[in-house]
Design a protein around this motif. Structure first.
Motif, short mmCIF file in Angstrom:
data_model
loop_
_atom_site.label_atom_id
_atom_site.label_comp_id
_atom_site.label_asym_id
_atom_site.label_seq_id
_atom_site.Cartn_x
_atom_site.Cartn_y
_atom_site.Cartn_z
N MET A 1 -0.26 12.39 1.89
CA MET A 1 0.91 12.79 1.13
C MET A 1 2.02 13.25 2.07
N LEU A 2 1.67 14.06 3.06
CA LEU A 2 2.67 14.56 4.00
C LEU A 2 3.25 13.44 4.85
N HIS A 3 2.51 12.38 5.03
CA HIS A 3 3.04 11.23 5.76
C HIS A 3 4.19 10.60 4.99
N HIS A 4 4.06 10.53 3.67
CA HIS A 4 5.10 9.92 2.84
C HIS A 4 6.19 10.93 2.46
N PHE A 5 5.78 12.16 2.23
CA PHE A 5 6.72 13.21 1.80
C PHE A 5 6.46 14.45 2.65
N ARG B 1 0.83 -1.21 0.00
CA ARG B 1 0.00 0.00 0.00
C ARG B 1 0.86 1.25 0.00
N THR B 2 1.95 1.22 0.76
CA THR B 2 2.86 2.36 0.80
C THR B 2 3.48 2.61 -0.57
N ALA B 3 3.94 1.54 -1.21
CA ALA B 3 4.57 1.67 -2.53
C ALA B 3 3.57 2.21 -3.55
N THR B 4 2.32 1.75 -3.48
CA THR B 4 1.29 2.21 -4.41
C THR B 4 1.02 3.70 -4.23
N THR B 5 0.91 4.13 -2.98
CA THR B 5 0.63 5.54 -2.70
C THR B 5 1.79 6.42 -3.14
N ARG B 6 3.00 6.01 -2.84
CA ARG B 6 4.17 6.80 -3.23
C ARG B 6 4.27 6.90 -4.75
N MET B 7 4.00 5.80 -5.45
CA MET B 7 4.07 5.82 -6.90
C MET B 7 2.98 6.72 -7.49
N ALA B 8 1.79 6.69 -6.89
CA ALA B 8 0.71 7.56 -7.35
C ALA B 8 1.10 9.03 -7.20
N LEU B 9 1.76 9.36 -6.11
CA LEU B 9 2.18 10.75 -5.88
C LEU B 9 3.30 11.16 -6.83
N ILE B 10 4.21 10.25 -7.11
CA ILE B 10 5.29 10.56 -8.06
C ILE B 10 4.71 10.77 -9.46
N ASP B 11 3.83 9.86 -9.89
CA ASP B 11 3.19 10.01 -11.20
C ASP B 11 2.40 11.31 -11.28
N ALA B 12 1.68 11.63 -10.21
CA ALA B 12 0.88 12.85 -10.20
C ALA B 12 1.77 14.09 -10.27
N THR B 13 2.90 14.06 -9.58
CA THR B 13 3.82 15.20 -9.60
C THR B 13 4.34 15.44 -11.01
#
Length: 213
Positions: free
Chosen positions: A56-60, A16-28
């Motif tokens: 988002m702030l939890h991951h970045f 779940r963490t990897a999916t969320t981080r990847m979604a945020l990177i793609d969105a950026t």
């Protein structure tokens, strides 16, 4: 009796963490591509990724940390892309192949996003502290690969690599303002032909007379 679908296994926290981080990177990358670096607010990025700003702030924890992770991801992905191009097309054995290969990768939205992030380091000390050492490490790694493939001493290889990489990055900016993409691609082809004429064997040492100070 209707068969019941087998229950889907629950994803692990790591997945779940990897999916969320990847979604945020793609969105950026997508937001920078559409609105530019200045318009890529954390709120808009979170909305585009479909996650809460708190998640988002939890991951970045800061915008700079997110942008640095985008750069790291794109750099890693680009190295894999170059190898894929070599396998699929047979290009890459000669120095003059590389302007086309670089353009096919650096000219993408992800490459443009990285370029905008690199430019932003001039006015953002936190971002610079994270990204500049990363860029320097990537350049050192790429330089070692280039010298292994095409010879030349360190100064020669560095000059040739920077000529190709930053010419292509610069043309990726110009491509936004030129009316036809083919015009930019003509410039990329010209750079390759000039390298082929100067180094027909595809080796950096052939450029020695041009690189002599």
């Amino acid at each position: 009796m209707q068969d019941l679908a087998a229950p889907q296994p629950r994803r692990t926290q790591e997945e779940r963490t990897a999916t969320t981080r990847m979604a945020l990177i793609d969105a950026t990358i997508a937001v920078i591509g559409k609105w530019g670096y200045a318009g890529a607010s954390t709120t808009l990025i979170a909305q585009t990724a479909g996650v809460s700003r708190g998640a988002m702030l939890h991951h970045f924890p800061t915008r700079a940390v997110l942008m640095a992770d985008v750069v790291r991801y794109v750099f890693d992905h680009e190295m894999a892309e170059y190898e894929d191009i070599r396998v699929r097309t047979g290009l890459g054995d000669h120095l003059y192949d590389w302007p086309r290969m670089l353009w096919s990768v650096l000219g993408r939205t992800s490459g443009m996003a990285v370029l905008e992030i690199l430019q932003a380091t001039r006015s953002d000390p936190e971002l610079a502290a994270l990204v500049v050492p990363m860029q320097e490490a990537v350049e050192r790694s790429a330089l070692a690969v280039m010298r292994g493939a095409f010879g030349g001493d360190e100064a020669q290889a560095l000059a040739v690599m920077r000529l190709m990489v930053w010419s292509v990055r610069g043309l990726s900016i110009a491509e936004r303002y030129l009316p036809h993409r083919a015009e930019t691609e003509d410039a990329i082809e010209l750079l390759g032909r000039l390298l082929q004429q100067a180094a027909p064997g595809g080796q950096i040492a052939e450029l020695g007379p041009l690189l002599a100070r």
